[in-house]
Design an enzyme around this catalytic site. Structure first.
Site, PDB file in Angstrom:
ATOM      1  N   LYS A 225     -20.238 106.158  20.826  1.00 17.81           N
ATOM      2  CA  LYS A 225     -20.813 107.375  21.406  1.00 17.81           C
ATOM      3  C   LYS A 225     -22.314 107.462  21.156  1.00 17.81           C
ATOM      4  CE  LYS A 225     -16.709 110.012  22.267  1.00 17.81           C
ATOM      5  NZ  LYS A 225     -15.748 111.039  21.897  1.00 17.81           N
ATOM      6  N   ARG A 264      -9.919 106.161  17.560  1.00 20.60           N
ATOM      7  CA  ARG A 264      -9.835 105.746  18.968  1.00 20.60           C
ATOM      8  C   ARG A 264     -11.064 104.900  19.260  1.00 20.60           C
ATOM      9  NH1 ARG A 264     -11.978 107.368  23.743  1.00 20.60           N
ATOM     10  NH2 ARG A 264     -10.661 107.359  25.606  1.00 20.60           N
TER      11      ARG A 264
HETATM   12  N1  PMM Z   1     -13.520 110.809  24.116  1.00 25.41           N
HETATM   13  C1  PMM Z   1     -13.524 110.238  25.321  1.00 25.41           C
HETATM   14  C2  PMM Z   1     -12.341 110.127  26.065  1.00 25.41           C
HETATM   15  N2  PMM Z   1     -11.155 110.560  25.569  1.00 25.41           N
HETATM   16  N3  PMM Z   1      -9.944 111.525  23.803  1.00 25.41           N
HETATM   17  C3  PMM Z   1      -9.939 112.093  22.603  1.00 25.41           C
HETATM   18  N4  PMM Z   1      -8.764 112.522  22.072  1.00 25.41           N
HETATM   19  N5  PMM Z   1     -11.069 112.261  21.867  1.00 25.41           N
HETATM   20  C4  PMM Z   1     -12.284 111.873  22.326  1.00 25.41           C
HETATM   21  O1  PMM Z   1     -13.303 112.106  21.633  1.00 25.41           O
HETATM   22  C5  PMM Z   1     -12.346 111.254  23.602  1.00 25.41           C
HETATM   23  C6  PMM Z   1     -11.130 111.108  24.333  1.00 25.41           C
HETATM   24  C7  PMM Z   1     -14.844 109.744  25.818  1.00 25.41           C
HETATM   25  O2  PMM Z   1     -14.816 108.774  26.723  1.00 25.41           O
HETATM   26  P1  PMM Z   1     -14.555 107.173  26.506  1.00 25.41           P
HETATM   27  O3  PMM Z   1     -13.116 106.962  26.809  1.00 25.41           O
HETATM   28  O4  PMM Z   1     -15.431 106.560  27.498  1.00 25.41           O
HETATM   29  O5  PMM Z   1     -14.862 106.847  25.091  1.00 25.41           O
END
Ligand code: PMM
Length: 284
Positions: A225, A264
């Site tokens: 990020k 994640r």
């Molecule tokens: N961030 C993104 C997408 N999905 N899901 C959860 N639970 N928490 C997050 O911070 C989160 C998410 C941002 O997008 P990316 O898939 O491109 O990293």
């Protein structure tokens, strides 16, 4: 007062006594760090299988970008992107979560084999989401969220980000449980970068204990990020997303040591090693 329950397990999901690694499979043309790389379903499935081979415990399949400024896509397009990938990865034995704000997408993804719903809006966008998850009896990631991606950074204002995020999460937790979702199936996520500046993200990471005190497993999603790019900027130039992996692994290590249930991440190998080191370190 009783000590808060320290949950690090979710019924029905892997429980190896360490922080889990959730690998990201973005089937999108425009996600901030990997948009377009696995937009073809076959490529997305191959990528998911690679992440499993590198040690992912779960795969998070999403079809709608939530990067700051992103608009919504039609539901049929989200289904078209997500369903074949969920179907194939589940059939291959992966534990799949579906990253969606829509109950209709969650429902079809669960029917296609997904084991968990990850809703970045924490049930705030689609009123049908909590009911669907309650009926399905599946685990649910409830993320802190304030506003749609298109203008979410205008809501990045807090007097005390930690207490406000915790109290807004507890409001949604109460709603989720009123709708019938069992508390042990709810994972909370502070939503790094969602209506949050770098300062807010660091404040939340430093106080993961306050998020854990809600009594639910905690998911930390810092991978690649922008705030990592800002920390590592040289001469005002952000470190590009593709060069934030070591920082991501450092966050995974610290999150695991801080009691996170899962991290994640876009690249699994480094974080998979990190959570194993943390587990062994903890055992002594
Ligand atoms: N961030 C993104 C997408 N999905 N899901 C959860 N639970 N928490 C997050 O911070 C989160 C998410 C941002 O997008 P990316 O898939 O491109 O990293």
């Amino acid at each position: 007062m009783e000590a808060p329950i320290d949950r690090r397990t979710v019924p029905g999901l892997p429980d190896p006594d360490r922080c889990l690694v959730m690998g990201v499979v973005n089937v999108t043309p425009d996600s901030f760090s990997d948009g377009g790389q696995w937009f073809d379903p076959g490529d997305a499935v191959r990528h998911g299988l690679e992440l499993l081979a590198e040690g992912a415990d779960l795969l998070d399949v999403g079809g709608e970008s939530t990067r700051p400024g992103a608009g919504r896509i039609p539901v049929r397009e989200e289904l078209r992107r997500v369903l074949p990938v969920v179907t194939e990865l589940s059939a291959a034995g992966a534990v799949v979560s579906v990253d969606t704000m829509r109950a209709a997408v969650a429902e079809q993804a669960l029917a296609a084999g997904a084991s968990m719903v990850n809703d970045v809006s924490g049930g705030r966008v689609d009123e049908a989401m909590f009911g669907l998850v309650a009926r399905a009896g599946t685990p649910f990631v409830l993320m802190h969220w304030r506003r749609q991606s298109v203008d979410m950074q205008t809501a990045a204002t807090y007097d005390d980000v930690v207490s406000e995020v915790v109290s807004e999460l507890s409001v949604q937790l109460a709603r989720a449980q009123q709708a019938g979702i069992q508390p042990e199936r709810i994972v909370v996520d502070p939503g790094l970068g969602f209506s949050k500046t770098a300062e807010h993200n660091w404040a939340l990471l430093a106080r993961l204990d306050a998020v854990r005190a809600l009594g639910h497993p905690v998911l930390v999603a810092a991978s690649r990020k922008r705030f990592l790019g800002e920390l590592l900027a040289v001469g005002g130039t952000l470190r590009p997303a593709s060069e934030r992996e070591e920082a991501t692994v450092a966050v995974s290590t610290l999150a695991a040591a801080g009691g996170a249930w899962a991290v994640r991440v876009h690249e699994v190998a480094g974080s998979a090693d990190a959570v194993r080191v943390e587990q062994r370190w903890r055992r002594g």
